[in-house]
Design a protein around this motif. Structure first.
Motif, PDB file in Angstrom:
ATOM      1  N   ALA A 192       0.833  -1.210   0.000  1.00 34.44           N
ATOM      2  CA  ALA A 192       0.000   0.000   0.000  1.00 34.44           C
ATOM      3  C   ALA A 192       0.865   1.256   0.000  1.00 34.44           C
ATOM      4  O   ALA A 192       0.576   2.224  -0.714  1.00 34.44           O
ATOM      5  CB  ALA A 192      -0.920  -0.016   1.217  1.00 34.44           C
ATOM      6  N   ASP A 193       1.952   1.236   0.780  1.00 36.18           N
ATOM      7  CA  ASP A 193       2.851   2.392   0.821  1.00 36.18           C
ATOM      8  C   ASP A 193       3.506   2.618  -0.537  1.00 36.18           C
ATOM      9  O   ASP A 193       3.650   3.768  -0.984  1.00 36.18           O
ATOM     10  CB  ASP A 193       3.930   2.181   1.889  1.00 36.18           C
ATOM     11  CG  ASP A 193       3.363   2.229   3.296  1.00 36.18           C
ATOM     12  OD1 ASP A 193       2.240   2.747   3.461  1.00 36.18           O
ATOM     13  OD2 ASP A 193       4.036   1.721   4.231  1.00 36.18           O
ATOM     14  N   GLU A 194       3.880   1.531  -1.215  1.00 36.24           N
ATOM     15  CA  GLU A 194       4.506   1.661  -2.529  1.00 36.24           C
ATOM     16  C   GLU A 194       3.525   2.214  -3.550  1.00 36.24           C
ATOM     17  O   GLU A 194       3.887   3.045  -4.405  1.00 36.24           O
ATOM     18  CB  GLU A 194       5.040   0.297  -2.990  1.00 36.24           C
ATOM     19  CG  GLU A 194       6.236  -0.183  -2.188  1.00 36.24           C
ATOM     20  CD  GLU A 194       6.680  -1.583  -2.600  1.00 36.24           C
ATOM     21  OE1 GLU A 194       5.922  -2.242  -3.358  1.00 36.24           O
ATOM     22  OE2 GLU A 194       7.767  -2.019  -2.168  1.00 36.24           O
ATOM     23  N   ARG A 195       2.256   1.776  -3.460  1.00 35.56           N
ATOM     24  CA  ARG A 195       1.240   2.310  -4.382  1.00 35.56           C
ATOM     25  C   ARG A 195       1.013   3.796  -4.135  1.00 35.56           C
ATOM     26  O   ARG A 195       0.881   4.588  -5.073  1.00 35.56           O
ATOM     27  CB  ARG A 195      -0.076   1.544  -4.218  1.00 35.56           C
ATOM     28  CG  ARG A 195      -0.068   0.166  -4.854  1.00 35.56           C
ATOM     29  CD  ARG A 195      -1.499  -0.362  -5.003  1.00 35.56           C
ATOM     30  NE  ARG A 195      -2.170  -0.457  -3.713  1.00 35.56           N
ATOM     31  CZ  ARG A 195      -2.147  -1.527  -2.926  1.00 35.56           C
ATOM     32  NH1 ARG A 195      -1.455  -2.606  -3.309  1.00 35.56           N
ATOM     33  NH2 ARG A 195      -2.806  -1.537  -1.778  1.00 35.56           N
ATOM     34  N   ASN A 196       0.984   4.182  -2.867  1.00 34.99           N
ATOM     35  CA  ASN A 196       0.765   5.594  -2.549  1.00 34.99           C
ATOM     36  C   ASN A 196       1.904   6.456  -3.033  1.00 34.99           C
ATOM     37  O   ASN A 196       1.704   7.578  -3.524  1.00 34.99           O
ATOM     38  CB  ASN A 196       0.607   5.761  -1.023  1.00 34.99           C
ATOM     39  CG  ASN A 196      -0.680   5.152  -0.513  1.00 34.99           C
ATOM     40  OD1 ASN A 196      -1.650   5.011  -1.254  1.00 34.99           O
ATOM     41  ND2 ASN A 196      -0.713   4.788   0.772  1.00 34.99           N
ATOM     42  N   PRO A 244       1.807  12.862  -6.367  1.00 32.81           N
ATOM     43  CA  PRO A 244       2.512  13.755  -7.312  1.00 32.81           C
ATOM     44  C   PRO A 244       3.922  14.064  -6.798  1.00 32.81           C
ATOM     45  O   PRO A 244       4.165  14.151  -5.612  1.00 32.81           O
ATOM     46  CB  PRO A 244       1.637  15.007  -7.330  1.00 32.81           C
ATOM     47  CG  PRO A 244       0.909  14.973  -6.016  1.00 32.81           C
ATOM     48  CD  PRO A 244       0.683  13.535  -5.712  1.00 32.81           C
ATOM     49  N   ILE A 245       4.840  14.231  -7.740  1.00 28.80           N
ATOM     50  CA  ILE A 245       6.212  14.566  -7.376  1.00 28.80           C
ATOM     51  C   ILE A 245       6.302  16.063  -7.159  1.00 28.80           C
ATOM     52  O   ILE A 245       5.959  16.857  -8.041  1.00 28.80           O
ATOM     53  CB  ILE A 245       7.179  14.147  -8.500  1.00 28.80           C
ATOM     54  CG1 ILE A 245       7.079  12.624  -8.712  1.00 28.80           C
ATOM     55  CG2 ILE A 245       8.608  14.545  -8.150  1.00 28.80           C
ATOM     56  CD1 ILE A 245       7.930  12.138  -9.857  1.00 28.80           C
ATOM     57  N   SER A 246       6.723  16.459  -5.985  1.00 27.13           N
ATOM     58  CA  SER A 246       6.786  17.884  -5.649  1.00 27.13           C
ATOM     59  C   SER A 246       8.055  18.516  -6.236  1.00 27.13           C
ATOM     60  O   SER A 246       9.051  17.851  -6.420  1.00 27.13           O
ATOM     61  CB  SER A 246       6.755  18.052  -4.142  1.00 27.13           C
ATOM     62  OG  SER A 246       7.806  17.330  -3.528  1.00 27.13           O
TER      63      SER A 246
END
Length: 381
Positions: A370-374, A379-381
């Protein structure tokens, strides 16, 4: 994969049940099946621990574990060992001990008219020595795991401080010896106290020697592997001997001692199963068929399945749960010096701890996924 791993065990189970039926009819058939299930449930933690060792062995030694090792497990621990205990503790010659095993006294008596103890009585009388030896061997195995610092923790609130405490040299040996002294003084009766101390010390020594030899040759193996790789790269080896030849020899030694370690480990796990089997039947043939041919074969197949599927790498807390189950079994063996512990409870403790570790591993894997999917979706800041 499943058929290839469990096929032989299934065939052996069918043949064993047929032999049991021909030997003693429907009753023997049922008892043999019960003992098989009993051994598998009692030894599931054994399979997990075996897998942690077996994955460090070459394919050759894995095959040795499945062939020669199963013969030792079936005939050595489940048939010859109980008979040998009767020979020694009851002072009977081997022929008389076999007669006692196959032809129990009438009406379930504990002794024959000539004063010879029944098979069950003689084996039960040896329980203090068996429990002390097996308990100390397994206790040291558990303590060496729990006092080692590691990156992954299951019961972190307990395993982290214990890992830090393990920096104290030989703490596992000190704690194990303290447990032995307390068990001998508080639980063993006066007649068996000295015997318990000697048997426990032998269990401690056996673990240290066998485990130490395996570790020593594993270190040599790593060094020689580096030399062999250096030769392949065109570099001069650090010694004048042939790297590849020494590598094969050292690997053989390491594999042999790991194999020996596995067999002693299996023996320690088998003690409670052999003793507990007498709550079901005292017939050594049925015990050998149920515990040995069915139970031991399936435990080995489960071990190989874990290794080939990479189960321990995928479910990282299984090894932790198995070691906690070993610690519980070691304590139960020592407690049984003075208090009878039901064999069903012994088996359930191991099953519950391993099941809890498996569930924790599944939840951990889901959390990581789940952490990898999130991270992928954010979005990349």
């Amino acid at each position: 994969m499943v058929i290839r791993t469990f096929g032989l065990s299934i065939v052996v189970t069918v043949v064993s049940l047929i032999i049991a039926y021909l030997y003693g009819g429907v009753e023997a058939f049922i008892l043999c099946a019960i003992l098989g299930v009993f051994e598998i449930s009692l030894s599931f933690d054994n399979a997990v621990i075996n897998a942690t060792v077996l994955r460090r062995m070459s394919e050759f030694w894995q095959k040795m574990f499945l062939t020669v090792g199963i013969l030792i497990a079936v005939f050595g621990m489940r048939l010859v060992f109980p008979l040998a205990v009767v020979w020694v503790t009851a002072g009977l010659d081997p022929v008389r001990a076999l007669d006692v095993a196959l032809d129990p006294p009438a009406d379930g008596e504990a002794y024959f008219p000539d004063g010879s103890p029944s098979y069950e009585t003689a084996l039960t009388a040896a329980h203090p020595q068996i429990a002390a030896f097996g308990g100390m061997f397994l206790m040291l195995l558990f303590l060496n795991f729990i006092f080692a610092e590691r990156d992954i923790h299951w019961l972190a609130w307990l395993e982290r401080p214990l890992g830090r405490a393990g920096k104290l040299d030989q703490l596992a040996v000190v704690v194990a010896l303290l447990a032995l002294v307390l068990a001998a003084e508080l639980l063993a009766d006066d007649a068996h106290r000295a015997t318990v101390m000697v048997a426990g010390a032998l269990g401690l020594i056996t673990y240290i020697v066998v485990n130490g030899l395996g570790s020593m040759f594993e270190i040599d193996d790593d060094e020689l592997r580096e030399e062999a790789l250096a030769e392949d790269a065109g570099e001069a080896p650090r010694t004048g001997n042939s790297g590849p030849t020494q590598l094969a020899t050292a690997t053989g030694k390491a594999g042999f001692f790991l194999f020996l370690y596995l067999e002693v480990l299996d023996a320690s796990f088998s003690f409670d199963g052999v003793i507990g089997a007498f709550a079901i039947t005292s017939d050594p043939i049925i015990i050998a068929l149920g515990l040995g041919f069915i139970g031991a074969m399936f435990v080995r197949s489960i071990t190989i399945f874990f290794v080939r599927k990479g189960t321990l790498a995928e479910y990282v807390y299984l090894e932790h749960g198995a070691h906690w189950a070993i610690g519980a079994l070691a304590v139960i063996l020592l407690v049984s010096l003075g208090v009878h512990v039901n064999e069903v409870l012994t088996g359930l403790v191991g099953v519950v701890l391993i099941a809890a570790a498996l569930i924790s591993s599944v939840l951990r894997n889901r959390r990581i996924a789940a952490d990898e999917r999130n991270q992928t979706l954010s979005p990349i800041s």
